[in-house]
Design a protein around this motif. Structure first.
Motif, PDB file in Angstrom:
ATOM      1  N   ALA A   1      51.737  82.116  46.807  1.00 14.19           N
ATOM      2  CA  ALA A   1      50.025  82.350  46.650  1.00 14.19           C
ATOM      3  C   ALA A   1      49.431  81.373  47.303  1.00 14.19           C
ATOM      4  CB  ALA A   1      50.133  81.994  44.928  1.00 14.19           C
ATOM      5  N   VAL A   2      49.759  80.504  47.821  1.00 12.26           N
ATOM      6  CA  VAL A   2      48.757  79.679  48.708  1.00 12.26           C
ATOM      7  C   VAL A   2      48.352  80.474  49.896  1.00 12.26           C
ATOM      8  CG1 VAL A   2      48.710  77.784  50.480  1.00 12.26           C
ATOM      9  CG2 VAL A   2      49.853  77.390  48.401  1.00 12.26           C
ATOM     10  N   ASN A   3      49.092  81.174  50.472  1.00 18.26           N
ATOM     11  CA  ASN A   3      48.570  82.069  51.603  1.00 18.26           C
ATOM     12  C   ASN A   3      47.919  83.517  50.970  1.00 18.26           C
ATOM     13  OD1 ASN A   3      48.890  83.392  54.446  1.00 18.26           O
ATOM     14  ND2 ASN A   3      49.601  84.948  53.152  1.00 18.26           N
ATOM     15  N   ASN A   4      48.505  83.695  50.098  1.00 13.09           N
ATOM     16  CA  ASN A   4      47.842  85.183  49.527  1.00 13.09           C
ATOM     17  C   ASN A   4      46.511  84.789  48.704  1.00 13.09           C
ATOM     18  OD1 ASN A   4      50.018  86.215  50.459  1.00 13.09           O
ATOM     19  ND2 ASN A   4      50.268  87.478  48.741  1.00 13.09           N
ATOM     20  N   PHE A   5      46.177  83.618  48.442  1.00  8.12           N
ATOM     21  CA  PHE A   5      44.748  83.186  47.816  1.00  8.12           C
ATOM     22  C   PHE A   5      43.853  82.953  49.054  1.00  8.12           C
ATOM     23  CE2 PHE A   5      41.667  80.171  46.307  1.00  8.12           C
ATOM     24  CZ  PHE A   5      41.358  80.605  45.141  1.00  8.12           C
TER      25      PHE A   5
ATOM     26  N   VAL B   1      49.161  84.541  66.059  1.00 13.76           N
ATOM     27  CA  VAL B   1      49.902  83.213  65.697  1.00 13.76           C
ATOM     28  C   VAL B   1      50.952  83.406  64.344  1.00 13.76           C
ATOM     29  CG1 VAL B   1      49.645  80.880  64.764  1.00 13.76           C
ATOM     30  CG2 VAL B   1      48.508  81.558  66.604  1.00 13.76           C
ATOM     31  N   TYR B   2      50.662  83.986  63.438  1.00 13.12           N
ATOM     32  CA  TYR B   2      51.306  84.475  62.061  1.00 13.12           C
ATOM     33  C   TYR B   2      52.369  85.028  62.679  1.00 13.12           C
ATOM     34  CZ  TYR B   2      52.189  86.058  57.583  1.00 13.12           C
ATOM     35  OH  TYR B   2      52.882  86.558  56.361  1.00 13.12           O
ATOM     36  N   THR B   3      52.493  86.012  63.467  1.00 14.78           N
ATOM     37  CA  THR B   3      53.398  86.660  63.803  1.00 14.78           C
ATOM     38  C   THR B   3      54.597  86.001  64.545  1.00 14.78           C
ATOM     39  OG1 THR B   3      52.289  88.926  64.423  1.00 14.78           O
ATOM     40  CG2 THR B   3      54.313  89.029  65.236  1.00 14.78           C
ATOM     41  N   ILE B   4      54.274  85.134  65.463  1.00 12.67           N
ATOM     42  CA  ILE B   4      54.983  84.250  66.324  1.00 12.67           C
ATOM     43  C   ILE B   4      55.786  83.159  65.346  1.00 12.67           C
ATOM     44  CG2 ILE B   4      55.249  82.781  68.222  1.00 12.67           C
ATOM     45  CD1 ILE B   4      53.011  84.281  69.486  1.00 12.67           C
TER      46      ILE B   4
ATOM     47  N   ALA C   1      53.212  73.000  56.034  1.00 12.81           N
ATOM     48  CA  ALA C   1      52.268  74.111  56.050  1.00 12.81           C
ATOM     49  C   ALA C   1      50.957  73.879  55.499  1.00 12.81           C
ATOM     50  CB  ALA C   1      52.917  75.523  55.442  1.00 12.81           C
ATOM     51  N   GLN C   2      51.212  72.943  54.292  1.00 14.98           N
ATOM     52  CA  GLN C   2      49.982  72.782  53.365  1.00 14.98           C
ATOM     53  C   GLN C   2      48.751  72.055  53.931  1.00 14.98           C
ATOM     54  OE1 GLN C   2      50.534  74.716  50.999  1.00 14.98           O
ATOM     55  NE2 GLN C   2      52.777  74.998  51.367  1.00 14.98           N
ATOM     56  N   PRO C   3      49.221  70.940  54.564  1.00 16.30           N
ATOM     57  CA  PRO C   3      48.074  70.065  55.562  1.00 16.30           C
ATOM     58  C   PRO C   3      47.493  71.065  56.596  1.00 16.30           C
ATOM     59  CG  PRO C   3      50.099  68.843  55.186  1.00 16.30           C
ATOM     60  CD  PRO C   3      50.501  70.124  54.730  1.00 16.30           C
TER      61      PRO C   3
ATOM     62  N   PHE D   1      45.423  78.328  60.630  1.00 16.06           N
ATOM     63  CA  PHE D   1      45.463  79.026  59.377  1.00 16.06           C
ATOM     64  C   PHE D   1      46.917  79.884  59.424  1.00 16.06           C
ATOM     65  CE2 PHE D   1      45.350  82.643  56.564  1.00 16.06           C
ATOM     66  CZ  PHE D   1      45.357  81.842  55.375  1.00 16.06           C
ATOM     67  N   GLY D   2      46.690  80.640  60.547  1.00 16.20           N
ATOM     68  CA  GLY D   2      47.978  81.679  60.797  1.00 16.20           C
ATOM     69  C   GLY D   2      49.289  80.993  60.820  1.00 16.20           C
ATOM     70  N   LEU D   3      49.266  79.821  61.217  1.00 22.96           N
ATOM     71  CA  LEU D   3      50.582  78.833  61.519  1.00 22.96           C
ATOM     72  C   LEU D   3      50.937  78.587  60.039  1.00 22.96           C
ATOM     73  CD1 LEU D   3      52.559  77.587  63.276  1.00 22.96           C
ATOM     74  CD2 LEU D   3      51.015  75.559  63.671  1.00 22.96           C
ATOM     75  N   GLY D   4      50.084  77.754  59.304  1.00 16.60           N
ATOM     76  CA  GLY D   4      50.380  77.354  58.002  1.00 16.60           C
ATOM     77  C   GLY D   4      50.550  78.366  57.042  1.00 16.60           C
ATOM     78  N   GLY D   5      49.902  79.418  57.262  1.00 14.05           N
ATOM     79  CA  GLY D   5      50.072  80.307  55.949  1.00 14.05           C
ATOM     80  C   GLY D   5      51.408  81.222  56.164  1.00 14.05           C
ATOM     81  N   SER D   6      51.743  81.434  57.453  1.00 11.26           N
ATOM     82  CA  SER D   6      53.130  82.219  57.739  1.00 11.26           C
ATOM     83  C   SER D   6      54.014  81.359  57.167  1.00 11.26           C
ATOM     84  CB  SER D   6      53.110  82.528  59.241  1.00 11.26           C
ATOM     85  OG  SER D   6      53.188  81.236  59.921  1.00 11.26           O
ATOM     86  N   MET D   7      54.094  80.086  57.497  1.00 10.81           N
ATOM     87  CA  MET D   7      55.285  79.161  56.986  1.00 10.81           C
ATOM     88  C   MET D   7      55.454  79.182  55.533  1.00 10.81           C
ATOM     89  SD  MET D   7      55.428  75.954  59.876  1.00 10.81           S
ATOM     90  CE  MET D   7      53.802  75.340  59.513  1.00 10.81           C
ATOM     91  N   THR D   8      54.162  78.704  54.642  1.00 12.78           N
ATOM     92  CA  THR D   8      54.431  78.773  53.348  1.00 12.78           C
ATOM     93  C   THR D   8      54.764  80.183  52.807  1.00 12.78           C
ATOM     94  OG1 THR D   8      53.306  77.942  51.339  1.00 12.78           O
ATOM     95  CG2 THR D   8      52.087  79.163  52.849  1.00 12.78           C
TER      96      THR D   8
END
Length: 389
Positions: A210-214, A247-250, A271-273, A298-305
């Motif tokens: 939900a972190v990413n989807n919010f 970045v999200y894809t990679i 991912a959170q920081p 954000f794409g990097l952190g959002g993809s991981m979480t």
């Protein structure tokens, strides 16, 4: 490898569902819809997907994941082809609802197949799946806009043909691996599904996703808006958006593979920081380069979480129930997609500024960071090292 067939199918399915989105408002207006009708047409498929996905995974576990995925792909293809010839916006709305139902049928089966063929390497398998989805989201808007040059209905014709192609790929290239449970009673399946959600770890995993989807619906609405207010040209705004998708894809691909070696929790903690820093940076940015850099962060952190939430859930889910469980789990996470933009828009009126909303997007990440320290890793490093030896 089967996972790459599933990734190809996922790419084609998600490409098909998104390629018509850029022209939906124009087509609905052309068919006589007012502003409310255009908004309803845009939201119909996603709302139907979220509502039905809670239950549709039971079909995949009961009748076979490949069979149900093929049915969803063909149903989606037919609904999109009909969108290409519809004559009233009300019928377009109904067909978008039907398309959402098709996605709700297909998505849990897709998740179940991914977990089924991963053979314990859920990180790698789901990383490939999510990266293919991310790539489709990066390609689809540009493809839809380009196809619209030949007419507003051409993207839907393409959508339908792509969905049918995905169905054919799965029908002829993928077999069932898990014995279907068609003799099981629905009540028994429902009881098994509820038993999984008794585990309190599940709700931590929901939060991680939900972190990413919010954050994403808030940022995807207000980052381009901020770019416009800063005087960026449309191509520059597109560059900012593309930086996040790329970045999200990679990152999804790489983080998935590495999590099978290093464990899952470390990626959630990192991912959170990254998300918090990205939201702070986006609120502060005043130029193209910084907007693109922080949106990519954000794409990097959002993809991981987001990826680790699905992977950790798959790690604790029995194989014979994974389609139903992962479908319901995905639906829980997707509920946040409705809450976040509504909250942001309600606050934008009295605040009159975008920066506080970009900071708001980081709030769940602070909570997830505190909780992630207390959640046991579903794939400890010792286990990962043992499997590598």
């Amino acid at each position: 490898m089967p996972i790459y067939l599933i990734a190809l199918t996922s790419f084609v399915l998600f490409l098909s569902t998104q390629v018509g989105v850029p022209v939906l408002p124009a087509l609905a207006a052309d068919l006589g819809a007012d502003a409310r009708g255009m908004a309803a047409t845009l939201a119909a498929a996603l709302m139907t997907l979220v509502l039905l996905q809670f239950f549709s995974g039971l079909l995949a576990d009961r009748y076979g994941r490949r069979r149900v995925l093929v049915a969803g792909a063909f149903l989606g293809g037919i609904s999109s082809l009909l969108c290409a010839v519809v004559g009233r916006w009300q019928f377009l709305l109904l067909l978008r609802i039907l398309g959402g139902a098709a996605d709700a049928i297909a998505m849990p089966a897709l998740l179940g197949l991914t977990a089924e063929i991963s053979e314990g390497r859920h990180g790698t398998a789901f990383g490939i799946l999510r990266s293919s989805q991310g790539l489709s989201f990066a390609v689809a808007p540009a493809m839809g806009g380009w196809l619209s040059l030949w007419g507003l209905r051409v993207p839907f014709l393409t959508d339908g043909l792509l969905s049918l192609l995905a169905g054919v790929i799965i029908a002829f290239a993928m077999g069932e691996r898990v014995q279907v449970t068609s003799t099981s009673r629905t009540a028994e399946q429902w009881g098994q599904l509820k038993s999984i959600f008794v585990d309190r770890r599940v709700y931590a995993f929901v939060l991680f996703g939900a972190v990413n989807n919010f954050a994403f619906p808030i940022l995807s609405s207000f980052v381009p808006t901020k770019g416009q207010l800063l005087g960026l040209a449309p191509w520059q705004v597109s560059l900012v958006v593309a930086s996040e998708a790329t970045v999200y894809t990679i990152s999804s691909y790489l983080a998935g593979r590495l999590s099978d070696r290093w464990g899952r929790r470390i990626f959630v903690l990192v991912a959170q920081p990254l998300i918090i820093l990205a939201c702070l940076g986006l609120a502060w940015s005043r130029e193209l380069q910084s907007l693109a850099a922080f949106y990519a962060l954000f794409g990097l952190g959002g993809s991981m979480t987001f990826l680790m939430s699905s992977v950790m859930m798959a790690d604790i889910t029995p194989g014979d129930r994974c389609a139903a469980v992962l479908g319901a789990f995905d639906a829980l996470i997707d509920l946040v997609i409705f809450v976040a933009p509504a909250l942001a828009l309600s606050l934008y009126g009295p605040l009159g500024r975008i920066e506080p909303l970009l900071l708001l997007a980081s709030v769940p990440a602070w909570l997830a960071l505190a909780i992630a320290w207390r959640v046991q890793d579903t794939r400890p490093l010792v286990l990962a090292l043992d499997q590598m030896c």
